[in-house]
Design a protein around this motif. Structure first.
Motif, PDB file in Angstrom:
ATOM      1  N   MET A   1      20.589 -15.185   7.137  1.00  0.00           N
ATOM      2  CA  MET A   1      19.943 -15.765   8.320  1.00  0.00           C
ATOM      3  C   MET A   1      19.683 -14.661   9.341  1.00  0.00           C
ATOM      4  SD  MET A   1      19.178 -19.058   8.790  1.00  0.00           S
ATOM      5  CE  MET A   1      19.536 -20.739   8.238  1.00  0.00           C
TER       6      MET A   1
ATOM      7  N   SER B   1      16.534 -13.373  10.334  1.00  0.00           N
ATOM      8  CA  SER B   1      15.097 -13.298  10.620  1.00  0.00           C
ATOM      9  C   SER B   1      14.827 -12.593  11.946  1.00  0.00           C
ATOM     10  CB  SER B   1      14.497 -14.710  10.663  1.00  0.00           C
ATOM     11  OG  SER B   1      14.635 -15.364   9.421  1.00  0.00           O
TER      12      SER B   1
ATOM     13  N   GLN C   1      19.869 -18.417  12.858  1.00  0.00           N
ATOM     14  CA  GLN C   1      21.074 -18.838  13.577  1.00  0.00           C
ATOM     15  C   GLN C   1      22.353 -18.246  13.008  1.00  0.00           C
ATOM     16  OE1 GLN C   1      20.839 -23.080  13.220  1.00  0.00           O
ATOM     17  NE2 GLN C   1      21.179 -23.089  10.998  1.00  0.00           N
TER      18      GLN C   1
ATOM     19  N   SER D   1      24.440 -21.517   7.789  1.00  0.00           N
ATOM     20  CA  SER D   1      23.717 -22.574   7.085  1.00  0.00           C
ATOM     21  C   SER D   1      24.691 -23.694   6.769  1.00  0.00           C
ATOM     22  CB  SER D   1      23.102 -22.022   5.787  1.00  0.00           C
ATOM     23  OG  SER D   1      22.473 -23.049   5.045  1.00  0.00           O
TER      24      SER D   1
ATOM     25  N   SER E   1      13.392 -18.219   8.806  1.00  0.00           N
ATOM     26  CA  SER E   1      14.511 -19.110   9.105  1.00  0.00           C
ATOM     27  C   SER E   1      14.630 -19.245  10.616  1.00  0.00           C
ATOM     28  CB  SER E   1      15.819 -18.561   8.518  1.00  0.00           C
ATOM     29  OG  SER E   1      16.255 -17.427   9.251  1.00  0.00           O
TER      30      SER E   1
ATOM     31  N   LYS F   1      11.198 -15.924  13.029  1.00  0.00           N
ATOM     32  CA  LYS F   1      11.764 -17.166  13.558  1.00  0.00           C
ATOM     33  C   LYS F   1      10.698 -18.011  14.236  1.00  0.00           C
ATOM     34  CE  LYS F   1      15.143 -15.148  15.860  1.00  0.00           C
ATOM     35  NZ  LYS F   1      16.354 -14.984  16.725  1.00  0.00           N
TER      36      LYS F   1
ATOM     37  N   CYS G   1      16.283 -20.911   4.458  1.00  0.00           N
ATOM     38  CA  CYS G   1      15.594 -19.633   4.676  1.00  0.00           C
ATOM     39  C   CYS G   1      14.662 -19.391   3.494  1.00  0.00           C
ATOM     40  CB  CYS G   1      16.602 -18.496   4.790  1.00  0.00           C
ATOM     41  SG  CYS G   1      15.860 -16.850   4.840  1.00  0.00           S
TER      42      CYS G   1
ATOM     43  N   GLU H   1      18.311 -25.362   8.327  1.00  0.00           N
ATOM     44  CA  GLU H   1      19.453 -24.732   7.661  1.00  0.00           C
ATOM     45  C   GLU H   1      19.030 -23.827   6.516  1.00  0.00           C
ATOM     46  OE1 GLU H   1      22.320 -25.278   9.039  1.00  0.00           O
ATOM     47  OE2 GLU H   1      21.626 -26.894  10.353  1.00  0.00           O
TER      48      GLU H   1
END
Length: 360
Positions: A326, A328, A315, A318, A312, A333, A290, A288
């Motif tokens: 989020m 990345s 996704q 978080s 992170s 990732k 980063c 969850e």
């Protein structure tokens, strides 16, 4: 300046060495002389200037060729771009154009990084023989893309785009110093992979699972971070960089979460060799979180962002809340997944710095 003999552009029905444009499934395939390396998928178009200045709105079809050569002078630490000539350019006005060539070493699109040839009046086949020079270390060229664009100099600053060529210098063969012809290409949107290339950041990270570090109740894990170095930093303007790295582990954006390295003065290959530790992680928290690393150029009055890395799962949320950070890349990732899977072991990586970090 020594005159360069002009090699002809073969017309229709000519040899296999000529540049040409082919139609394949409705897409225009541009090729170039086989005497130079293939551009490949990394070579993407995109001029740093608008298609037209204020005034007349006019878009021209791109056609023609440009002939140039590249040479790096090691004793002088100087890149030389010899722009020789163009052929069969698009006519911008009265069956003629007033062409000139503009050069950038992307991602530097500043005015200090711009070089231009002289303007040739009323011709579609201009002869320039102009050498455009850049003072920089050869190692810095590994993160640069050469952008040569041809423009028509109109009245009242109404300059019109006539075409461009880009070469990824990371894969350029510096033994190739002979002039070559390239087919001018239409402008296409800039790739983030090119625009956001500001160098690379070398990191090592280890996550200690809850309970490994002692008998704390409840058991909590730690994130150990080793910021090693930056490689081939691209300055925002000509010269070197006095840089530092700032880190935080989101969603905690409090001042106490921010840590930073010392400033490394006047270096494009700074060695930070700085370690930092973040604690308080429960099982599953890293999925969850980063880890954000940003590299800054410290100025006299303020610091300016050169680029960053976000580690992170990518996704987009978080703890069930949508978040912008989020974002990345696949490479980021993949590394973060390795850190989570290899708990208790150091995992190392060298990641490209990017400028397209979504604001948070």
């Amino acid at each position: 300046m020594e005159e360069i003999s002009l090699s002809p552009v073969t017309g229709e029905g000519g040899s296999a060495d000529q540049n040409c444009a082919l139609e394949l499934d409705g897409h225009r395939i541009l090729t170039h002389s086989p005497s130079v390396p293939t551009l490949g998928s990394k070579s993407l178009s995109g001029s740093m200037m608008s298609l037209f200045s204020t005034g007349e709105v006019k878009s021209l079809e791109v056609q023609g060729w440009i002939q140039f050569s590249l040479q790096y002078d090691s004793p002088r630490k100087e890149l030389r771009v010899l722009v020789i000539q163009c052929r069969d350019l698009t006519a911008a006005h009265n069956q003629r154009s007033n062409p000139y060539v503009k050069c950038y070493l992307l991602p530097d699109k500043s005015s200090q990084g711009k070089r231009k040839t002289g303007v040739k009046k009323k011709t579609l086949d201009p002869l320039f023989n102009d050498t455009l020079k850049y003072k920089l270390e050869q190692s810095e060229l590994q993160c640069r893309v050469l952008n040569l664009s041809v423009w028509h100099r109109g009245l009242l600053g109404r300059n019109l785009f006539l075409g461009e060529v880009e070469l990824d210098l990371e894969s350029w063969d510096w033994n190739q110093i002979q002039p070559a012809w390239y087919n001018l290409q239409p402008r296409t949107p800039l790739s983030p992979d090119i625009l956001c290339r500001r160098g690379r950041l070398s990191l090592a990270i280890m996550f200690t699972s809850p309970g490994e570090g002692g008998s704390s109740l409840p058991p909590l894990g730690e994130l150990h971070i080793w910021v090693k170095e930056a490689q081939h930093l691209v300055p925002l303007k000509a010269g070197t960089v006095s840089s530092f790295v700032k880190c935080c582990v989101l969603p905690d954006d409090s001042p106490s979460s921010h840590q930073r390295t010392r400033v490394m003065s006047r270096s494009l290959q700074p060695m930070y060799n700085h370690t930092m530790v973040y604690d308080g992680f429960r099982e599953g928290d890293l999925a969850e979180a980063c880890a954000e690393f940003t590299v800054w150029d410290q100025g006299t009055l303020s610091s300016r962002l050169l680029g960053g890395v976000r580690l992170s799962t990518g996704q987009g949320s978080s703890y069930g809340v949508p978040v912008s950070w989020m974002d990345s890349t696949e490479e980021e990732k993949s590394f973060w997944g390795s850190v989570i899977k290899r708990a208790g072991n150091w995992t190392e990586v060298v990641l490209p710095l990017r400028q397209n970090l979504t604001p948070r």
